[in-house]
Scaffold this motif. Structure first.
Motif, PDB file in Angstrom:
ATOM      1  N   UNK A   1       0.844  -1.204   0.000  1.00 23.15           N
ATOM      2  CA  UNK A   1       0.000   0.000   0.000  1.00 23.15           C
ATOM      3  C   UNK A   1       0.877   1.251   0.000  1.00 23.15           C
ATOM      4  N   UNK A   2       1.931   1.221   0.800  1.00 23.92           N
ATOM      5  CA  UNK A   2       2.801   2.397   0.889  1.00 23.92           C
ATOM      6  C   UNK A   2       3.665   2.525  -0.366  1.00 23.92           C
ATOM      7  N   UNK A   3       4.263   1.402  -0.787  1.00 21.60           N
ATOM      8  CA  UNK A   3       5.234   1.480  -1.882  1.00 21.60           C
ATOM      9  C   UNK A   3       4.565   1.590  -3.245  1.00 21.60           C
ATOM     10  N   UNK A   4       3.643   0.677  -3.536  1.00 22.37           N
ATOM     11  CA  UNK A   4       3.110   0.647  -4.896  1.00 22.37           C
ATOM     12  C   UNK A   4       1.924   1.576  -5.105  1.00 22.37           C
ATOM     13  N   UNK A   5       1.126   1.766  -4.054  1.00 19.99           N
ATOM     14  CA  UNK A   5      -0.047   2.620  -4.234  1.00 19.99           C
ATOM     15  C   UNK A   5       0.202   4.038  -3.764  1.00 19.99           C
ATOM     16  N   UNK A   6       1.357   4.270  -3.150  1.00 19.13           N
ATOM     17  CA  UNK A   6       1.701   5.629  -2.757  1.00 19.13           C
ATOM     18  C   UNK A   6       0.822   6.195  -1.657  1.00 19.13           C
ATOM     19  N   UNK A   7       0.232   5.327  -0.826  1.00 21.02           N
ATOM     20  CA  UNK A   7      -0.580   5.830   0.287  1.00 21.02           C
ATOM     21  C   UNK A   7       0.330   6.361   1.387  1.00 21.02           C
ATOM     22  N   UNK A   8      -0.070   7.444   2.054  1.00 19.73           N
ATOM     23  CA  UNK A   8       0.705   7.870   3.217  1.00 19.73           C
ATOM     24  C   UNK A   8       0.643   6.760   4.273  1.00 19.73           C
ATOM     25  N   UNK A   9       1.768   6.429   4.912  1.00 26.14           N
ATOM     26  CA  UNK A   9       1.793   5.319   5.868  1.00 26.14           C
ATOM     27  C   UNK A   9       0.727   5.431   6.956  1.00 26.14           C
ATOM     28  N   UNK A  10       0.422   6.646   7.405  1.00 25.85           N
ATOM     29  CA  UNK A  10      -0.591   6.788   8.449  1.00 25.85           C
ATOM     30  C   UNK A  10      -1.912   6.194   7.966  1.00 25.85           C
ATOM     31  N   UNK A  11      -2.325   6.587   6.749  1.00 24.00           N
ATOM     32  CA  UNK A  11      -3.611   6.119   6.235  1.00 24.00           C
ATOM     33  C   UNK A  11      -3.572   4.645   5.892  1.00 24.00           C
ATOM     34  N   UNK A  12      -2.472   4.221   5.262  1.00 22.66           N
ATOM     35  CA  UNK A  12      -2.377   2.826   4.844  1.00 22.66           C
ATOM     36  C   UNK A  12      -2.511   1.920   6.062  1.00 22.66           C
ATOM     37  N   UNK A  13      -1.770   2.233   7.137  1.00 20.93           N
ATOM     38  CA  UNK A  13      -1.769   1.318   8.278  1.00 20.93           C
ATOM     39  C   UNK A  13      -2.991   1.535   9.163  1.00 20.93           C
ATOM     40  N   UNK A  14      -3.563   2.742   9.116  1.00 23.43           N
ATOM     41  CA  UNK A  14      -4.840   2.965   9.808  1.00 23.43           C
ATOM     42  C   UNK A  14      -5.913   2.075   9.185  1.00 23.43           C
ATOM     43  N   UNK A  15      -5.989   2.120   7.850  1.00 20.73           N
ATOM     44  CA  UNK A  15      -6.986   1.313   7.147  1.00 20.73           C
ATOM     45  C   UNK A  15      -6.711  -0.167   7.301  1.00 20.73           C
ATOM     46  N   UNK A  16      -5.463  -0.564   7.084  1.00 19.82           N
ATOM     47  CA  UNK A  16      -5.158  -1.997   7.145  1.00 19.82           C
ATOM     48  C   UNK A  16      -5.310  -2.495   8.585  1.00 19.82           C
ATOM     49  N   UNK A  17      -4.986  -1.648   9.558  1.00 18.41           N
ATOM     50  CA  UNK A  17      -5.152  -2.045  10.956  1.00 18.41           C
ATOM     51  C   UNK A  17      -6.600  -2.386  11.251  1.00 18.41           C
ATOM     52  N   UNK A  18      -7.515  -1.565  10.718  1.00 19.27           N
ATOM     53  CA  UNK A  18      -8.945  -1.856  10.884  1.00 19.27           C
ATOM     54  C   UNK A  18      -9.306  -3.183  10.230  1.00 19.27           C
ATOM     55  N   UNK A  19      -8.732  -3.405   9.039  1.00 19.76           N
ATOM     56  CA  UNK A  19      -9.030  -4.648   8.329  1.00 19.76           C
ATOM     57  C   UNK A  19      -8.522  -5.847   9.122  1.00 19.76           C
TER      58      UNK A  19
END
Lengths: 333, 336, 498
Positions: free
Chosen positions: B126-144
């Motif tokens: 999510x961070x590397x290939x989709x360019x999501x900011x780590x805060x959002x990527x891990x916030x979202x994935x953490x929920x998942x």
């Protein structure tokens, strides 16, 4: 030519979120015709009031280029301590006074955040993570950790007040509480501030470029400070409404909701880098989150999958634009 | 490549300050309550307590070194623990011979580590290939991740493990608690990774300036994937320790550990904007926290007050580390 | 008091500025008349930025008197200075990317008149009046982030005008502009001068602004070393005054006859940026790629290093094809790239000088996963010595170095990888004149050792003094391949502009 549409209409987050909401409603109505009734709408509206007010604040912080995760702790702190205060000194105080004190407590705690962020220049995420536990820890240690269901009577009066209620011919019951007006008021006030005052434009300007803002003479520190005070005040309002409507001052409630609220705001198109975010988008984001939290079951997804759904929505809602931006940057060379 | 660190540098390093703090807190607690704080029982119980969140702090450290953050560590830990717990409760039971249940334990551990690695891979992608900011990527994935754990368990705790499970969290090896050994090993591994491998230096350099890393022909995507996979693996190990100590697994265990992990990393001198961080600092921060926590425990300070103290400490440390006070003074004078 | 001083808009007398023992300005007199354009020239660290900061109120002077708009200004801050009509246009323009053109132009005005409310109509009126004044049309509602660089500069100028600027200070105004845009800028400057607005240009590259300036002031080491009518200066005499010495540029020596072809580029194309780029590079050859900004030269350079994926074409190094769009592959093929913007792209500013070099050699000194730290550090230190990087401590952060030394560190990183082909994008941008000549020496020297070098630059003297061949690009295509030896600066300027 569709000149009345903004140029980027089809690629905006707002459009995407609105699309998902419509899609959800269509599927929900097909699978359960009772879904699309005034009862559901008024239920969802009631659920959206507290989250909505909190989201407006969270959006403001994102626009200014920061992030705040402490607002739920502020909300519960302001609600619980103003309730305790009035139960102790003047249980029969009118609710507007109790509300005003809660808003004041919220603003004060917001000022605490604002001091560290605006004047000491500390990173916003770390500061608000810290104050989240300071506020919560202080509340539970020194003010109280018992649920209070014996609220000042005026707060209960407030929760009984409705703008409209009734039963449709089809037998659907609905009621819209006074609190809905508070959300409306917050939206209007914030809209006026953001669109029509120099202060509001300065918040966008700071989010766009702090350095430029400083150079043209915007008082960056005080503007940032104001943002956190305002957010604190909104949190105080949201908290006391939450307590009144729920008819219970629960010091353990609300905290934990902050990530969902931020999720709603980000879904609505606000960007973490600051400078971007609209009230329309925020409200759409709130609507989506509220629908997912309350009506997932209608489209056949068990409630236990709520977290997964919200998480995936965040990843899609922020991932798609991020991926598109990344591709665009690569194409531009 | 600080090949030679002169003695002058040692005392000015933030890590030295932490050492002083750790010793001071230890000394203070020892003086305040010598017979209880210094008792073998207390020291052992401390050694059992802190590794679980300390390992999460190590996971946070490597993510922060890149200028990112991993808000999904607790979610990954719980999901790993739930998966392991389900395997253990489905296929083994307390009546099983130890040898047989040990095999199932090994399988459960392997599964948990797989979950950790996969979760890390998802974050990294999510961070590397989709360019999501780590805060959002891990916030979202953490929920998942948390959401999967809820969905798998229906929100309740999974329990009823064979006694071998206690090996991870409650046993000792040569008198040293196993969780402490795990933490020590992971800390040394992370230290070596960060300071003695090409990958570790790339992590630091990328954290200092991501764009320059791109222009220096560093394979950024691969590096980020590895970073989050390591964070995921560490999180799942922490999850296993929690599971063993609690003798159960639940989707919402250790929710306060996220703050604690960030706090320890920042307290340990890791720069949240990336580019600086040392494992020794994080270890010293963990120790100071644990001494303080244990001392407060003896003084019968409530959990809530401890939360208050952690928060205050986090901000205090940021104020000291970032020289914010000079910034404040400077803000009333023209800048130089 | 001479009449000169009476009429001056800005009149600085005997300004001295000291920072913690360092004298940045030493008793400098400086005047600007209304409607006058002044070139303020000097190397990095000469004190020109300090002087600007004093005029704009960002920094107080240690000693000396300041008069602006006929008033003594014993105490000055950015607000007072702006209220007196001094506006600074920084190199990055200081605009708000997320706000509209109209808002960007009118924001400062609205602030200075202490408006509490934001009136969209008033803002549009102010903005369109400012745009009309310089005769430019830009969509008022466009977000600034969507504008090209030249238009952003115009927005910044309009913002200064809207704030009733009497003096506009422009920091490096032409670095990002194409020739045509520079000419338009010159026209606008002339017009502003006719209206009585004074202008100060702060620049390394003065050729373009000399034409519209009345006066030149040169600073060196905090002292004013030359002042006079612009007509008495040319690029060479400016260089002399700025450095205090003549820096003779040695023309490049010949390429060894019969040298092997190192790099072959065939039909490199990327829609919207460049098309059909083909050339050969010999061992020991220095090839220039030039063209105006926006001609695609930087995109081509990035494509050669894999930072941009071309749609078609091929690159081979020593006969072996290099995969496109992959910086790691390019660097494995021993292509090196020193980017234009050292501070954001080239260096890890907070990291040590040593690390900035060593990061290029991590794989070479890695065995079984672990690094040989001693060898890594020794090798990096060796390269720093070879490139004569002046530093007391190689473990100090690289940001403590001067521009010239920083550029050497960036070079050292790639040289330590023994490149076959070295791409240098703007090798002397932001480097003072003295170091510039040293860097050119290094380039010539590397070429003699058989490295193929591509210099991407719009600095014509630089190209002429280093390159054997020069490719001129326009609108993404190579339009000319010129022999560096038989070329004059005028020729080249003509080919660029025509």
């Amino acid at each position: 030519m569709t000149n009345w549409l903004p140029k980027d209409f089809w690629t905006r987050n707002e459009t995407l979120v609105a699309g998902v909401i419509v899609l959800f409603c269509v599927i929900a109505t097909i699978s359960d015709p009772r879904f699309f009734t005034i009862t559901t709408v008024s239920d969802l509206l009631r659920a959206a009031i507290v989250i909505g007010i909190l989201a407006v604040g969270a959006m403001l912080v994102l626009v200014s280029g920061g992030i705040d995760v402490s607002f739920t702790a502020i909300a519960v702190f302001a609600m619980y301590s103003s309730t305790v205060l009035f139960l102790a000194i003047w249980p029969d105080a009118p609710w507007p006074l109790i509300f005003a004190v809660s808003v004041g407590f919220g603003a004060l705690l917001g000022a605490f955040n604002g001091f560290f962020i605006a004047f000491l220049g500390l990173p916003t995420l770390i500061v608000t993570l810290g104050t989240l536990s300071i506020f919560r820890g202080f509340l539970l240690t020194f003010i109280g950790s018992q649920r209070i269901s014996d609220l000042p009577p005026s707060m209960r009066d407030f929760s009984r007040g409705v703008l409209a209620r009734g039963t449709t011919e089809a037998g659907n019951f609905y009621s819209i509480p006074w609190a809905a007006l508070a959300l409306l008021g917050v939206i209007v006030l914030t809209w006026v501030m953001l669109k029509k005052t120099m202060l509001g434009r300065s918040i966008y300007a700071i989010g766009g470029s702090v350095e430029s803002a400083r150079r043209i003479g915007i008082n960056v520190k005080w503007t940032q400070f104001f943002v956190y005070v305002y957010v604190g005040a909104l949190a105080g309002l949201a908290g006391i409404i939450h307590g009144s409507v729920g008819r219970m001052a629960d010091p353990f409630s609300l905290v934990g909701l902050e990530l969902s609220v931020i999720a709603a705001v980000v879904l609505g198109g606000a960007r973490l880098i600051g400078g971007y975010g609209t009230l329309t988008g925020t409200m759409l984001g709130v609507a989506l989150i509220v629908i997912v939290q309350n009506s997932l079951i209608v489209v056949g997804i068990p409630t236990t999958w709520q977290s997964v759904t919200i998480g995936i929505l965040i990843l899609l809602g922020t991932g798609v634009p991020a991926y598109r931006a990344k591709r665009a940057a690569a194409r531009a060379g | 490549m600080t090949t030679r660190i002169s003695t002058r540098d040692v005392t000015t390093a933030p890590e030295f300050r932490l050492l002083v703090i750790a010793v001071f807190v230890f000394g203070l607690m020892a003086v305040l309550s010598p017979e209880r704080f210094l008792s073998t029982q207390n020291l052992t119980s401390m050694a059992f307590q802190f590794p679980e969140f300390a390992i999460l702090a190590l996971a946070m450290t490597i993510a922060m070194m890149t200028g990112g953050i991993d808000l999904s560590v607790v979610g990954v830990a719980n999901l790993s623990a739930v998966v392991a717990a389900i395997i253990l409760t489905q296929y083994s039971n307390a009546d099983m011979p130890a040898s047989q249940s040990a095999i199932w334990l090994a399988i459960a551990i392997a599964a948990a580590l797989c979950i950790g690695a996969t979760a890390g891979l998802v974050n990294g992608a999510l961070v590397a290939f989709f360019g999501l900011p780590p805060i959002l990527a891990t916030l979202g994935s953490g929920l998942v991740f948390t959401g999967f754990a809820i969905a798998m368990t229906g929100g309740s705790a999974v329990m009823g493990f064979p006694s071998t499970v206690a090996l991870i969290g409650n046993a000792t090896l040569f008198g040293i608690p196993v969780p402490l050994i795990l933490f020590a090993v992971l800390a040394v591994v992370l230290h070596l990774i960060l300071t003695r491998t090409a990958f570790g230096l790339r992590v630091t350099m990328y954290g200092a300036n991501p764009l320059a890393a791109l222009y220096a022909a560093i394979d950024i995507n691969r590096m980020l994937l590895k970073v989050y996979v390591i964070a995921g693996l560490f999180s799942s190990i922490a999850g296993l320790i929690v599971m063993s100590r609690a003798n159960s697994a639940k989707a919402d265990y250790g929710s306060s550990y996220l703050l604690l992990a960030v706090l320890i990393a920042v307290l340990g001198g890791v720069n949240p904007y990336g580019g600086y961080g040392r494992v020794i600092g994080v270890v010293l921060a963990v120790l100071s926290m644990q001494f303080l926590s244990s001392g407060l425990n003896m003084l019968q300070v409530s959990n809530f007050a401890r939360e208050l103290i952690w928060g205050a400490l986090l901000i205090l440390v940021m104020v000291i580390n970032t020289h914010a006070v000079t910034a404040l003074r400077g803000s009333f004078r023209p800048k130089t | 008091m001479s009449p000169d001083h009476d009429t001056a808009f800005v009149d600085l007398r005997a300004i001295t500025k000291r920072y913690a023992g360092v004298t940045a300005l030493d008793s400098v007199d400086f005047t600007v008349q209304p409607g006058e354009a002044v070139c303020l020239a000097g190397e990095n660290g000469s004190g020109k930025s300090t002087l600007i900061k004093i005029i704009s109120g960002v920094e107080p002077a240690t000693a000396g008197t300041i008069r602006i708009a006929g008033q003594d200004r014993p105490y000055l801050n950015p607000r007072i200075s702006a209220a007196a009509g001094v506006m600074v246009i920084f190199q990055d323009f200081s605009l708000f990317p997320n706000l509209s053109v109209a808002e960007n132009i009118a924001f400062a005005t609205q602030l200075s008149t202490h408006q509490r409310f934001f009136k969209a109509k008033a803002v549009r009126d102010i903005a369109s009046a400012a745009l009309d004044r310089i005769g430019v049309r830009i969509d008022l509602d466009a977000r600034v982030e969507t504008l090209p660089v030249a238009q952003k500069q115009l927005v910044a100028i309009c913002r200064a005008l809207a704030s009733r600027a009497q003096l506009i200070i422009m920091d490096e105004p032409t670095t990002a502009l194409t020739e045509k845009e520079v000419r338009r800028l010159q026209g606008i400057i002339r017009m502003l001068k006719d209206e009585g607005v004074a202008v100060i240009f702060v620049s390394h590259k003065l050729g373009e602004v000399l034409a519209v300036s009345e006066k030149v002031v040169v600073l060196r080491n905090g002292k004013k070393v030359a002042e006079g009518p612009a007509s008495e200066f040319d690029t060479q005499s400016l260089t002399y005054h700025m450095t205090g010495r003549d820096v003779p540029e040695v023309p490049p020596s010949d390429v060894t006859p019969g040298a092997e072809t190192l790099m072959q580029v065939k039909g490199l194309t990327k829609a919207g940026s460049f098309a059909d780029i083909s050339f050969d590079l010999m061992a020991g050859e220095v090839l220039g790629i030039t063209g105006l900004l926006g001609c695609g030269r930087t995109s081509v350079a990035k494509a050669l290093f894999g930072l941009v994926s071309p749609d078609a074409g091929s690159i081979t190094v020593a006969g072996r094809p290099v995969p496109l769009g992959d910086p790691q592959a390019a660097s494995l093929a021993r292509i090196g790239y020193v980017p234009e913007d050292r501070l954001t792209e080239g260096l890890f500013l907070s990291q040590s000088i040593l690390r900035n070099v060593a990061v290029g050699r991590l794989d070479a000194h890695s065995s079984g996963g672990f690094l040989d730290m001693t060898r890594l550090a020794d090798e990096a230190a060796d390269w720093l010595r070879r490139l004569k990087v002046k530093t007391p401590d190689v473990n100090a952060p690289v940001q403590s170095l001067s521009g010239g030394n920083q550029q050497r560190v960036a070079l050292a990183r790639w040289l330590s990888r023994a490149p076959r082909v070295l791409l240098l994008n703007g090798p002397s941008v932001g480097v003072d004149v003295g170091s510039k000549a040293d860097i050119h020496d290094i380039i010539r020297d590397l070429a003699r050792q058989g490295i193929g070098i591509i210099v991407i630059s719009d600095d014509l003297p630089e190209l002429l003094s280093t390159c054997h061949r020069i490719l001129v690009m326009r609108e993404g295509r190579i339009i000319d391949a010129l022999d560096g030896k038989s070329l004059t600066e005028d020729d080249l300027a003509h080919r660029l502009a025509s």
